[in-house]
Design an enzyme around this catalytic site. Structure first.
Site, mmCIF file in Angstrom:
data_model
loop_
_atom_site.group_PDB
_atom_site.id
_atom_site.type_symbol
_atom_site.label_atom_id
_atom_site.label_comp_id
_atom_site.label_asym_id
_atom_site.label_seq_id
_atom_site.Cartn_x
_atom_site.Cartn_y
_atom_site.Cartn_z
ATOM 1 N N ILE A 37 18.366 9.189 3.876
ATOM 2 C CA ILE A 37 18.506 9.908 5.140
ATOM 3 C C ILE A 37 17.722 11.224 5.082
ATOM 4 C CG2 ILE A 37 20.117 11.056 6.709
ATOM 5 C CD1 ILE A 37 20.383 7.999 6.700
ATOM 6 N N SER A 40 14.002 10.604 5.453
ATOM 7 C CA SER A 40 13.632 10.289 6.834
ATOM 8 C C SER A 40 13.668 11.527 7.722
ATOM 9 C CB SER A 40 14.559 9.200 7.400
ATOM 10 O OG SER A 40 15.865 9.688 7.639
ATOM 11 N N GLU A 41 14.681 12.353 7.570
ATOM 12 C CA GLU A 41 14.807 13.522 8.432
ATOM 13 C C GLU A 41 13.687 14.530 8.199
ATOM 14 O OE1 GLU A 41 16.621 14.090 11.000
ATOM 15 O OE2 GLU A 41 17.737 12.219 10.830
ATOM 16 N N ILE A 42 13.299 14.716 6.957
ATOM 17 C CA ILE A 42 12.215 15.656 6.672
ATOM 18 C C ILE A 42 10.881 15.087 7.155
ATOM 19 C CG2 ILE A 42 10.938 16.794 4.806
ATOM 20 C CD1 ILE A 42 13.627 17.139 3.380
#
Length: 271
Positions: A37, A40-42
């Protein structure tokens, strides 16, 4: 406080769209692993979903665990990151992995305040990890979420602050399944953007994105790509990147200050 009729209708609209048109198969939605997660967020910061999907899969194939990322040389991380831009994000991700391994024994913390202290993790990303990995009911805001609330609750108004939006976001938050609720909000926001909706300009925090061509961002990326091929002097970089030579020296200094590149004797390199 019980939800208003407008809030009930809002939830119905968002959930109905998600049920019919939600991006249910995005790879980071098929996992609750906090490391996946976080990656993906970065990656998704200031980058379109369509560009991230393949890079996300390739990156995790190269670094399938936070331990492997933490022990990898920065040059390997930047090579895998190539094509996404904003190389500072890769540096932060690498630093974050080191902290998780050394201070948390390789296990991402669940607490929002602890997540927020990790390198490169701001309020939204900390909230996103807590929500998508641990299903914590945390109020958070990003571009698509902002657009949805501006469109439904503040249409026709200008200069709306995130503080105002966060009040409504908190009031409408799904306490039982925030993970899916935020997916639905993001997908609806993406839909609005695809329809040519410019409601995001109503935000007090809206700023027009600067031109990429000839920018410092472009020069930073070009320098990193060249140094991934091997150590070089400034003179060699100037020769290879002649069109960018006016800003090149100061950009090299920035990259060195940030720890992305290093100077060994007269040549710059990436460790």
């Amino acid at each position: 406080m019980p939800p208003t009729e407008k809030e009930k209708n809002f939830k119905t609209v968002v959930r109905s769209h998600y049920k019919k048109h939600g991006r249910h198969t995005l790879p980071w939605r098929l996992t609750v692993d906090p490391y996946y997660i976080a990656v993906s967020e970065i990656m998704l910061q200031q980058t379109q979903v369509s560009r991230v999907v393949s890079k996300y899969i390739e990156f995790l194939r190269a670094f399938p665990s936070v331990q492997l990322l933490a022990t990898a040389p920065l040059s390997s991380v930047l090579k895998q990151w190539s094509g996404l831009g904003y190389n500072r994000r890769a540096k932060f991700l690498h630093q974050m992995a080191k902290v998780v391994v050394t201070e948390y024994n390789g296990v991402f913390p669940e607490a929002y305040e602890c997540l927020k202290k990790l390198p490169g993790i701001g309020p939204y990303t900390a909230g996103a990890i807590a929500v998508f990995a641990y299903n914590k009911p945390i109020s958070m805001i990003e571009t698509n979420i902002r657009s949805v609330y501006l469109d439904y609750f503040f249409n026709g108004k200008v200069g709306i602050t995130d503080k105002e939006l966060m009040i409504v976001i908190s009031q409408t938050l799904d306490q039982k399944n925030p993970r899916e609720w935020y997916w639905a909000l993001m997908d609806y926001g993406s839909y609005l953007k695809g329809q040519g909706n410019t409601v995001h300009r109503m935000s007090k925090h809206y700023t027009k994105q600067s031109t990429f061509a000839g920018s410092r961002r472009q020069i930073r990326g070009a320098i990193v790509r060249e140094l991934l091929k091997g150590p070089m002097t400034v003179a060699t970089l100037v020769k290879k990147l002649e069109k960018e030579k006016q800003l090149l020296v100061s950009v090299v200094e920035d990259l060195q200050d940030e720890g992305i590149i290093q100077k060994v004797n007269t040549r710059y390199c990436i460790s």
